[in-house]
Motif scaffolding. Structure first.
Motif, PDB file in Angstrom:
ATOM      1  N   ARG A  59     -27.214  75.516  46.617  1.00 55.40           N
ATOM      2  CA  ARG A  59     -27.296  75.983  45.233  1.00 55.40           C
ATOM      3  C   ARG A  59     -26.673  77.357  45.045  1.00 55.40           C
ATOM      4  O   ARG A  59     -26.090  77.647  43.997  1.00 55.40           O
ATOM      5  CB  ARG A  59     -28.762  76.011  44.787  1.00 55.40           C
ATOM      6  CG  ARG A  59     -28.962  76.449  43.347  1.00 55.40           C
ATOM      7  CD  ARG A  59     -30.403  76.265  42.918  1.00 55.40           C
ATOM      8  NE  ARG A  59     -31.313  77.132  43.642  1.00 55.40           N
ATOM      9  CZ  ARG A  59     -31.548  78.407  43.314  1.00 55.40           C
ATOM     10  NH1 ARG A  59     -30.910  78.937  42.291  1.00 55.40           N
ATOM     11  NH2 ARG A  59     -32.406  79.123  43.999  1.00 55.40           N
ATOM     12  N   LEU A  60     -26.809  78.240  46.032  1.00 54.54           N
ATOM     13  CA  LEU A  60     -26.336  79.609  45.893  1.00 54.54           C
ATOM     14  C   LEU A  60     -24.915  79.769  46.429  1.00 54.54           C
ATOM     15  O   LEU A  60     -24.580  79.234  47.488  1.00 54.54           O
ATOM     16  CB  LEU A  60     -27.272  80.566  46.632  1.00 54.54           C
ATOM     17  CG  LEU A  60     -28.711  80.643  46.098  1.00 54.54           C
ATOM     18  CD1 LEU A  60     -29.547  81.535  46.992  1.00 54.54           C
ATOM     19  CD2 LEU A  60     -28.727  81.143  44.670  1.00 54.54           C
ATOM     20  N   ALA A  61     -24.128  80.529  45.726  1.00 51.00           N
ATOM     21  CA  ALA A  61     -22.746  80.773  46.130  1.00 51.00           C
ATOM     22  C   ALA A  61     -22.665  82.032  46.992  1.00 51.00           C
ATOM     23  O   ALA A  61     -23.486  82.943  46.876  1.00 51.00           O
ATOM     24  CB  ALA A  61     -21.862  80.933  44.892  1.00 51.00           C
ATOM     25  N   MET A  62     -21.659  82.087  47.867  1.00 49.65           N
ATOM     26  CA  MET A  62     -21.422  83.280  48.672  1.00 49.65           C
ATOM     27  C   MET A  62     -20.818  84.353  47.775  1.00 49.65           C
ATOM     28  O   MET A  62     -19.832  84.105  47.079  1.00 49.65           O
ATOM     29  CB  MET A  62     -20.469  82.961  49.820  1.00 49.65           C
ATOM     30  CG  MET A  62     -21.014  81.961  50.815  1.00 49.65           C
ATOM     31  SD  MET A  62     -22.260  82.673  51.905  1.00 49.65           S
ATOM     32  CE  MET A  62     -21.209  83.478  53.104  1.00 49.65           C
ATOM     33  N   PRO A  63     -21.392  85.560  47.747  1.00 51.59           N
ATOM     34  CA  PRO A  63     -20.824  86.616  46.899  1.00 51.59           C
ATOM     35  C   PRO A  63     -19.506  87.123  47.471  1.00 51.59           C
ATOM     36  O   PRO A  63     -19.261  87.040  48.678  1.00 51.59           O
ATOM     37  CB  PRO A  63     -21.898  87.709  46.942  1.00 51.59           C
ATOM     38  CG  PRO A  63     -22.612  87.484  48.233  1.00 51.59           C
ATOM     39  CD  PRO A  63     -22.584  86.002  48.476  1.00 51.59           C
ATOM     40  N   PRO A  64     -18.633  87.671  46.620  1.00 50.44           N
ATOM     41  CA  PRO A  64     -17.376  88.228  47.105  1.00 50.44           C
ATOM     42  C   PRO A  64     -17.602  89.559  47.804  1.00 50.44           C
ATOM     43  O   PRO A  64     -18.702  90.126  47.746  1.00 50.44           O
ATOM     44  CB  PRO A  64     -16.582  88.416  45.809  1.00 50.44           C
ATOM     45  CG  PRO A  64     -17.637  88.655  44.776  1.00 50.44           C
ATOM     46  CD  PRO A  64     -18.805  87.790  45.173  1.00 50.44           C
ATOM     47  N   VAL A  65     -16.574  90.074  48.451  1.00 45.47           N
ATOM     48  CA  VAL A  65     -16.645  91.418  49.015  1.00 45.47           C
ATOM     49  C   VAL A  65     -16.743  92.400  47.854  1.00 45.47           C
ATOM     50  O   VAL A  65     -15.959  92.347  46.902  1.00 45.47           O
ATOM     51  CB  VAL A  65     -15.406  91.721  49.873  1.00 45.47           C
ATOM     52  CG1 VAL A  65     -15.452  93.155  50.389  1.00 45.47           C
ATOM     53  CG2 VAL A  65     -15.319  90.734  51.038  1.00 45.47           C
ATOM     54  N   LEU A  66     -17.721  93.293  47.898  1.00 47.98           N
ATOM     55  CA  LEU A  66     -17.989  94.188  46.782  1.00 47.98           C
ATOM     56  C   LEU A  66     -17.339  95.548  47.001  1.00 47.98           C
ATOM     57  O   LEU A  66     -17.265  96.044  48.128  1.00 47.98           O
ATOM     58  CB  LEU A  66     -19.497  94.348  46.597  1.00 47.98           C
ATOM     59  CG  LEU A  66     -20.291  93.052  46.339  1.00 47.98           C
ATOM     60  CD1 LEU A  66     -21.784  93.345  46.262  1.00 47.98           C
ATOM     61  CD2 LEU A  66     -19.815  92.361  45.067  1.00 47.98           C
ATOM     62  N   GLN A  67     -16.906  96.135  45.927  1.00 46.08           N
ATOM     63  CA  GLN A  67     -16.313  97.463  45.945  1.00 46.08           C
ATOM     64  C   GLN A  67     -17.153  98.396  45.074  1.00 46.08           C
ATOM     65  O   GLN A  67     -17.924  97.950  44.211  1.00 46.08           O
ATOM     66  CB  GLN A  67     -14.872  97.418  45.418  1.00 46.08           C
ATOM     67  CG  GLN A  67     -13.958  96.456  46.160  1.00 46.08           C
ATOM     68  CD  GLN A  67     -13.704  96.869  47.593  1.00 46.08           C
ATOM     69  OE1 GLN A  67     -13.768  98.058  47.915  1.00 46.08           O
ATOM     70  NE2 GLN A  67     -13.411  95.905  48.461  1.00 46.08           N
ATOM     71  N   LYS A 102     -20.376  95.122  39.865  1.00 44.13           N
ATOM     72  CA  LYS A 102     -21.741  94.725  39.516  1.00 44.13           C
ATOM     73  C   LYS A 102     -22.003  93.300  40.003  1.00 44.13           C
ATOM     74  O   LYS A 102     -21.118  92.453  39.972  1.00 44.13           O
ATOM     75  CB  LYS A 102     -21.954  94.801  38.003  1.00 44.13           C
ATOM     76  CG  LYS A 102     -21.784  96.195  37.417  1.00 44.13           C
ATOM     77  CD  LYS A 102     -21.975  96.178  35.907  1.00 44.13           C
ATOM     78  CE  LYS A 102     -21.755  97.562  35.307  1.00 44.13           C
ATOM     79  NZ  LYS A 102     -21.923  97.553  33.834  1.00 44.13           N
ATOM     80  N   LEU A 103     -23.247  93.092  40.430  1.00 39.99           N
ATOM     81  CA  LEU A 103     -23.673  91.756  40.852  1.00 39.99           C
ATOM     82  C   LEU A 103     -25.077  91.514  40.323  1.00 39.99           C
ATOM     83  O   LEU A 103     -26.055  92.099  40.802  1.00 39.99           O
ATOM     84  CB  LEU A 103     -23.648  91.617  42.381  1.00 39.99           C
ATOM     85  CG  LEU A 103     -24.046  90.247  42.935  1.00 39.99           C
ATOM     86  CD1 LEU A 103     -22.976  89.205  42.567  1.00 39.99           C
ATOM     87  CD2 LEU A 103     -24.226  90.291  44.449  1.00 39.99           C
ATOM     88  N   GLU A 104     -25.179  90.692  39.297  1.00 33.10           N
ATOM     89  CA  GLU A 104     -26.453  90.236  38.742  1.00 33.10           C
ATOM     90  C   GLU A 104     -27.443  91.381  38.504  1.00 33.10           C
ATOM     91  O   GLU A 104     -28.593  91.355  38.945  1.00 33.10           O
ATOM     92  CB  GLU A 104     -27.065  89.168  39.645  1.00 33.10           C
ATOM     93  CG  GLU A 104     -26.158  87.953  39.763  1.00 33.10           C
ATOM     94  CD  GLU A 104     -26.752  86.782  40.511  1.00 33.10           C
ATOM     95  OE1 GLU A 104     -26.296  85.662  40.263  1.00 33.10           O
ATOM     96  OE2 GLU A 104     -27.659  86.995  41.339  1.00 33.10           O
ATOM     97  N   GLY A 105     -26.949  92.417  37.807  1.00 35.63           N
ATOM     98  CA  GLY A 105     -27.818  93.520  37.418  1.00 35.63           C
ATOM     99  C   GLY A 105     -27.814  94.697  38.350  1.00 35.63           C
ATOM    100  O   GLY A 105     -28.480  95.710  38.079  1.00 35.63           O
ATOM    101  N   TYR A 106     -27.084  94.619  39.466  1.00 40.83           N
ATOM    102  CA  TYR A 106     -27.017  95.712  40.432  1.00 40.83           C
ATOM    103  C   TYR A 106     -25.581  96.253  40.491  1.00 40.83           C
ATOM    104  O   TYR A 106     -24.629  95.479  40.638  1.00 40.83           O
ATOM    105  CB  TYR A 106     -27.445  95.246  41.817  1.00 40.83           C
ATOM    106  CG  TYR A 106     -28.899  94.821  41.884  1.00 40.83           C
ATOM    107  CD1 TYR A 106     -29.899  95.750  42.125  1.00 40.83           C
ATOM    108  CD2 TYR A 106     -29.258  93.487  41.682  1.00 40.83           C
ATOM    109  CE1 TYR A 106     -31.234  95.361  42.172  1.00 40.83           C
ATOM    110  CE2 TYR A 106     -30.595  93.090  41.724  1.00 40.83           C
ATOM    111  CZ  TYR A 106     -31.571  94.032  41.970  1.00 40.83           C
ATOM    112  OH  TYR A 106     -32.886  93.656  42.005  1.00 40.83           O
ATOM    113  N   ARG A 107     -25.430  97.575  40.391  1.00 41.89           N
ATOM    114  CA  ARG A 107     -24.113  98.202  40.452  1.00 41.89           C
ATOM    115  C   ARG A 107     -23.943  98.882  41.807  1.00 41.89           C
ATOM    116  O   ARG A 107     -24.823  99.622  42.260  1.00 41.89           O
ATOM    117  CB  ARG A 107     -23.951  99.213  39.323  1.00 41.89           C
ATOM    118  CG  ARG A 107     -22.622  99.970  39.330  1.00 41.89           C
ATOM    119  CD  ARG A 107     -22.373 100.650  37.988  1.00 41.89           C
ATOM    120  NE  ARG A 107     -23.501 101.461  37.570  1.00 41.89           N
ATOM    121  CZ  ARG A 107     -23.686 102.738  37.936  1.00 41.89           C
ATOM    122  NH1 ARG A 107     -22.817 103.323  38.736  1.00 41.89           N
ATOM    123  NH2 ARG A 107     -24.743 103.399  37.481  1.00 41.89           N
ATOM    124  N   VAL A 108     -22.816  98.632  42.453  1.00 42.81           N
ATOM    125  CA  VAL A 108     -22.541  99.159  43.787  1.00 42.81           C
ATOM    126  C   VAL A 108     -22.176 100.638  43.713  1.00 42.81           C
ATOM    127  O   VAL A 108     -21.260 101.026  42.974  1.00 42.81           O
ATOM    128  CB  VAL A 108     -21.412  98.364  44.474  1.00 42.81           C
ATOM    129  CG1 VAL A 108     -21.100  98.970  45.847  1.00 42.81           C
ATOM    130  CG2 VAL A 108     -21.793  96.897  44.605  1.00 42.81           C
TER     131      VAL A 108
END
Length: 575
Positions: free
Chosen positions: A255-263, A267-273
């Motif tokens: 069901r869950l997808a692998m997230p991309p490499v973040l820079q 932002k990812l679902e309410g969280y900012r890197v």
């Protein structure tokens, strides 16, 4: 079917007696407890010679279920049920009425079945009985615990007889359409297994007949056969089984997808890197801020390299589950992802500090007090794991964080063994040892066997390395680990690297690093105690050992010298 499906039906009557001192109970959860705790069926038969026989049966049949539900989800079924039964037994055994005699007045037989995933668990004491009809074969699964003296039958085991209870325990694989039959002796003492099986076979030809009707027909057959006791029959049918490797966390794999490499700034679902803290071959770690609350967290994502590796992904998801079950100041907290999350990641508490590895580099010759403070906190965390039927299995300096205030945080739960999960084979277990080879206990690396003493070994390695700046044995490489034997864990004295440290500390670490788990400390508290102050008994044993044990090389040198002198004297004599 996606989950375990059970059907229940039962019937109980006093028969020719005035009071029914039998009891049965069943619990079938409809939520996540069906996965974490399973379903329960119990039956009890109070001993009629006791003034509180009915109370004993009802208490044990019902309270067992209530208390079992309250045990930690991480405990194995065996540990949880056994602990509950011992508590019930102590309570019943203490209910005396000296006007009725010196024995407890709450004595009862007890039999229980727990159904979890595709496995059945049986607990039994007394002469109530559990049988199973499986593919036409009718088999008694429990053993009757009674002895006969002439025509008199006496229970040899039951709840409330003694302060300590000996419980039969066994597990078995469940099959669809299994029918379990729980009866008290008012039934099976008066009709034979063949008669019961005949009733069951007739029922199989009438699929619309309820289990309650079937149970009542078995009871009535025993009454017709002359039963003079209370009669109870509880039936459980396995109507459907889950796939052995499916549960909520495994379903997330698809069901869950692998997230991309973040820079930074993404932002990812309410969280900012805010920044990338770590990027390794197995995972990446980011410092993030939750935009709606402005709270700092760490966000851990799996590596793209393992997108098709179910064992790795299972471990990654298991880490989240474990982190949410443990609550201790020395264990990193993991908070739930949003319910509508589309990506696979963990949200962890933000730890402002450094790894123990970095701390060791900054403190190459720490004091005993400094090391003891860290080890004490690490052991406090591992004792929580032990109480929850967990083994961390990857204790190393990289998995221990030290905050700016000196607080220890144990991190990384991807390799943690959870007894409650493993007992139903819901997780895909590793066929080889996990963890870092230089910190893994010998029994784990060589035989894939482990318990809390394996974690204790790893703690002792870390403790030694903190003090000495060196491992307590010659370093291994991943390539050399396949050819290892116990001889590779030859202890190197701590005082070789830090001669100013006391001998008692060296002896303590040596015992913690014994290759055999049985020769190590048998409790974290014992190891910590000897790490805190000298164990003079152990020190005396070491100091009074024979020379061959204390200094084997010196011993053999002396022997060689004596042999040389003897040979020299013989040569002089004969010349």
């Amino acid at each position: 079917m996606g989950k375990l499906h059970l059907e229940f039906g039962g019937y109980s009557t006093a028969g020719v007696k005035q009071e029914n001192q039998d009891a049965f109970a069943a619990w079938l959860p409809t939520d996540s407890e069906l996965t974490t705790k399973g379903s329960v069926a119990t039956i009890a038969d109070g001993v009629s010679s006791c003034s509180r026989a009915k109370e004993a049966a009802i208490t044990c049949a019902t309270n067992f279920i209530q208390d079992y539900r309250q045990t930690p989800q991480t405990w194995t079924v065996k540990r949880a049920a056994t602990q509950v039964l011992q508590g019930l037994n102590r309570w019943c055994a203490g209910q005396h009425d000296y006007s009725m005699g010196e024995q407890s007045q709450m004595v009862t037989t007890f039999s229980a079945l727990i159904f979890k995933s595709t496995t059945g668990f049986l607990f039994h004491a007394g002469d109530s009985r559990i049988c199973r009809l499986q593919q036409g074969d009718f088999e008694q699964l429990s053993t009757d615990h009674h002895a006969r003296f002439g025509n008199k039958k006496v229970l040899s085991r039951a709840i409330g007889i003694e302060n300590n209870l000996d419980v039969d325990f066994r597990t078995f694989e469940l099959r669809t359409n299994d029918l379990f039959v729980l009866t008290t002796d008012g039934i099976h003492e008066f009709i034979s297994p063949k008669q019961i099986q005949s009733v069951l076979n007739q029922w199989l030809l009438k699929p619309n007949t309820s289990l309650e009707v079937l149970a009542k027909s078995i009871v009535e057959l025993a009454i017709q056969a002359g039963s003079d006791d209370n009669l109870s029959c509880l039936l459980v049918k396995v109507a459907g089984l889950p796939q052995a490797d499916l549960n909520e966390y495994h379903r997330q794999l698809t069901r869950l997808a692998m997230p991309p490499v973040l820079q930074e700034g993404m932002k990812l679902e309410g969280y900012r890197v805010l920044e990338q803290v770590f990027n390794g071959t197995r995972s990446s770690l980011y410092k993030v801020i939750k935009e709606d609350t402005q709270e700092l967290y760490c966000l851990k994502t799996p590596s793209q390299y393992f997108v098709d590796d179910p064992i790795y992904l299972s471990g990654f998801l298991r880490e989240e589950w474990i982190g949410q079950k443990l609550n201790h100041m020395n264990i990193m907290k993991i908070i739930p992802r949003p319910e509508n999350a589309k990506f696979m990641y963990h949200v962890c508490e933000f730890i402002d500090g450094q790894t123990l590895r970095q701390w060791m580099l900054d403190n190459p010759t720490p004091t005993i007090v400094e090391v003891r403070s860290i080890i004490k906190q690490l052991i406090a965390a591992l004792r929580i794991f032990q109480r929850q039927d967990m083994v961390h299995r990857d204790i190393k300096p990289e998995n221990v964080m030290i905050t700016s205030t000196g607080e220890v945080k144990l991190i990384d739960f991807g390799t943690v063994y959870v007894g409650a999960i493993a007992e139903t084979e819901a997780w895909q277990e590793e066929s080889v040892a996990v963890g870092s080879v230089n910190y893994v206990a010998p029994e784990f690396l060589l035989n894939n066997r482990f318990d809390f003493r394996s974690d204790l070994f790893s703690v002792a390695v870390v403790c030694f390395e903190m003090l000495a700046g060196h491992l307590p044995f010659n370093e291994f490489t991943p390539q050399s680990s396949s050819g290892l034997t116990v001889d590779n864990w030859q202890y190197i004295s701590l005082r070789k690297f830090r001669p100013e440290l006391p001998q008692w500390l060296d002896i303590t670490l040596q015992k913690g690093l014994m290759t055999s788990p049985e020769q190590r400390y048998q409790a974290f508290s014992e190891f910590l105690m000897d790490l805190t102050k000298p164990n003079y008994n152990m020190l005396a044993q070491i100091q009074h050992r024979p020379l061959i044990q204390r200094h084997p090389l010196r011993f053999f040198k002396i022997i060689a010298l004596i042999e040389f002198i003897i040979i020299l004297l013989l040569l002089i004599y004969f010349i």
